[in-house]
Design a protein around this motif. Structure first.
Motif, mmCIF file in Angstrom:
data_model
loop_
_atom_site.group_PDB
_atom_site.id
_atom_site.type_symbol
_atom_site.label_atom_id
_atom_site.label_comp_id
_atom_site.label_asym_id
_atom_site.label_seq_id
_atom_site.Cartn_x
_atom_site.Cartn_y
_atom_site.Cartn_z
ATOM 1 N N TRP A 251 5.315 0.488 9.965
ATOM 2 C CA TRP A 251 5.880 1.480 10.873
ATOM 3 C C TRP A 251 5.415 2.872 10.459
ATOM 4 O O TRP A 251 5.116 3.127 9.290
ATOM 5 C CB TRP A 251 7.410 1.435 10.833
ATOM 6 N N LYS A 252 5.377 3.768 11.426
ATOM 7 C CA LYS A 252 5.036 5.155 11.163
ATOM 8 C C LYS A 252 6.214 6.045 11.550
ATOM 9 O O LYS A 252 7.035 5.676 12.392
ATOM 10 C CB LYS A 252 3.778 5.561 11.940
ATOM 11 N N PHE A 253 6.279 7.217 10.951
ATOM 12 C CA PHE A 253 7.379 8.137 11.219
ATOM 13 C C PHE A 253 7.000 9.133 12.304
ATOM 14 O O PHE A 253 5.864 9.601 12.376
ATOM 15 C CB PHE A 253 7.769 8.881 9.940
ATOM 16 N N THR A 254 7.981 9.409 13.147
ATOM 17 C CA THR A 254 7.834 10.451 14.149
ATOM 18 C C THR A 254 9.016 11.400 14.007
ATOM 19 O O THR A 254 9.944 11.142 13.235
ATOM 20 C CB THR A 254 7.779 9.858 15.569
ATOM 21 N N THR A 255 8.985 12.502 14.704
ATOM 22 C CA THR A 255 10.105 13.439 14.634
ATOM 23 C C THR A 255 11.162 13.049 15.663
ATOM 24 O O THR A 255 10.845 12.426 16.691
ATOM 25 C CB THR A 255 9.648 14.869 14.915
ATOM 26 N N PRO A 256 12.417 13.412 15.429
ATOM 27 C CA PRO A 256 13.440 13.147 16.448
ATOM 28 C C PRO A 256 13.084 13.777 17.790
ATOM 29 O O PRO A 256 13.288 13.154 18.844
ATOM 30 C CB PRO A 256 14.695 13.761 15.844
ATOM 31 N N ALA A 257 12.542 14.999 17.779
ATOM 32 C CA ALA A 257 12.187 15.661 19.045
ATOM 33 C C ALA A 257 11.143 14.859 19.802
ATOM 34 O O ALA A 257 11.228 14.698 21.030
ATOM 35 C CB ALA A 257 11.677 17.075 18.770
ATOM 36 N N ALA A 258 10.144 14.349 19.093
ATOM 37 C CA ALA A 258 9.098 13.555 19.751
ATOM 38 C C ALA A 258 9.679 12.254 20.293
ATOM 39 O O ALA A 258 9.339 11.820 21.397
ATOM 40 C CB ALA A 258 7.966 13.279 18.767
ATOM 41 N N ALA A 259 10.560 11.622 19.523
ATOM 42 C CA ALA A 259 11.171 10.376 19.983
ATOM 43 C C ALA A 259 11.997 10.611 21.241
ATOM 44 O O ALA A 259 11.901 9.855 22.222
ATOM 45 C CB ALA A 259 12.043 9.779 18.887
ATOM 46 N N PHE A 260 12.798 11.676 21.244
ATOM 47 C CA PHE A 260 13.664 11.959 22.391
ATOM 48 C C PHE A 260 12.875 12.297 23.656
ATOM 49 O O PHE A 260 13.427 12.258 24.760
ATOM 50 C CB PHE A 260 14.621 13.104 22.065
ATOM 51 N N SER A 261 11.595 12.647 23.509
ATOM 52 C CA SER A 261 10.787 12.959 24.687
ATOM 53 C C SER A 261 10.337 11.706 25.429
ATOM 54 O O SER A 261 9.837 11.786 26.554
ATOM 55 C CB SER A 261 9.555 13.782 24.286
ATOM 56 N N ASP A 262 10.526 10.527 24.818
ATOM 57 C CA ASP A 262 10.158 9.275 25.474
ATOM 58 C C ASP A 262 11.084 9.023 26.668
ATOM 59 O O ASP A 262 12.285 9.299 26.596
ATOM 60 C CB ASP A 262 10.269 8.117 24.477
#
Length: 313
Positions: A251-262
């Motif tokens: 798995w790779k890490f993303t930021t919460p902001a990037a995740a919430f943009s999905d």
């Protein structure tokens, strides 16, 4: 966007696609780290509040992770020492969100909608002065209202105040294993707690794999998972190991902001339900019955606690 509207634009087969492609591209799976109920000034075995806070920040930095701290203000942030701990998260580049003043339960008959909303506004007055502040609200206990009045009243309130619902997709029961850890160390601060560490890491892996499989059943793809953890001793001791395990899993890490943009985090499940992840709520709306690992997603860590009891803890 309403879930019903989303469903009308896609066939059911898209949502209930078999998980045959799950392992096809492990690098596609990302996860955002979010920490609730922090910081706090509670005294725990082995580590002081300042040491716990610093240990988590160091673990995140070591793995290059930008996370989010959801502040429950009365736990510490109303006091200078606790405010400094919360500020350290923003100073380190992490997001800071709202998790109410005192963590009330919206589903309680003793908590009115007006009281609950005041908790959010009062917390906002404190955390809005912190670096990293975001207009994100994480529901306490992940409970969004057990009556139409509370549910719809909160949705209107968040919209009016420009708040994002900081959904969770990958829920964990780290708090339950933390209780066991504190109990054991409270009796003997020098106790060997390696068995609890192994149980904790296995718990995180099981939840991650089950929710990933569920995302394929419901969305036909890997969504950026939003992980729920807590600002507690277990993560102060072993967050570094949790993050290393995700890397080992591919798995790779993303930021919460990037995740919430999905787009999945724009859905609004039309269901009165107890606290749960967004994925589990969606699955129940769509009539998804039992699935492998599903029973472990709602047991509050009972499986791990029973295993620890069998090992003498």
């Amino acid at each position: 966007m309403k879930l019903s509207a989303y469903l009308s634009s896609a066939t059911a087969s898209v949502f209930f696609i078999a998980c045959i492609s799950l392992a096809a591209d492990a690098s596609a799976q990302t996860v955002a780290i979010t920490i609730d109920d922090g910081p706090n000034l509670e005294q725990t075995p082995r580590l002081s509040p300042e040491q716990r806070n610093l240990a988590m920040l160091k673990a995140l930095s070591r793995h290059g992770v930008t996370a989010a701290l959801f502040v429950t203000a009365n736990y510490a942030a109303t006091q200078p020492a606790g405010y400094a701990l919360a500020k350290a998260w923003g100073d380190a580049g992490h997001a800071v969100g709202n998790h109410s003043m005192s963590h009330p339960d919206l589903h309680s008959d003793k908590v009115s909608l007006a009281q609950y909303q005041k908790e959010i506004l009062d917390c906002d007055a404190i955390i809005s002065t912190l670096p990293g502040y975001q207009k994100w609200y994480r529901y306490t206990y992940l409970r969004e209202g057990n009556t139409p009045e509370k549910r719809d009243g909160m949705r209107s309130f968040l919209k009016q105040h420009n708040y994002r619902n900081a959904y969770v997709s990958l829920d964990t029961s780290d708090w339950r294993l933390n209780e066991k850890l504190v109990e054991v160390l409270g009796k003997n601060p020098q106790a060997d707690v390696s068995v609890i560490k192994r149980a904790y890491l296995a718990h995180i892996r099981q939840r991650a794999e089950a929710y990933r499989a569920l995302s394929w059943q419901l969305q036909g793809r890997d969504i950026p998972q939003v992980l729920l953890m807590h600002h507690n001793l277990i993560n102060a001791l072993w967050l570094d190991d949790v993050l290393a395990q995700f890397k080992d899993m591919g798995w790779k890490f993303t930021t919460p902001a990037a995740a919430f943009s999905d787009p999945v985090y724009q859905l609004v499940p039309d269901r009165l339900a107890s606290g749960q992840s967004l994925l589990l709520s969606m699955g129940r709306i769509l009539g998804l019955g039992k699935f492998p690992g599903g029973e472990r997603l709602v047991d509050d860590g009972d499986f791990e606690i029973e295993e620890l009891k069998r090992q003498g803890l």
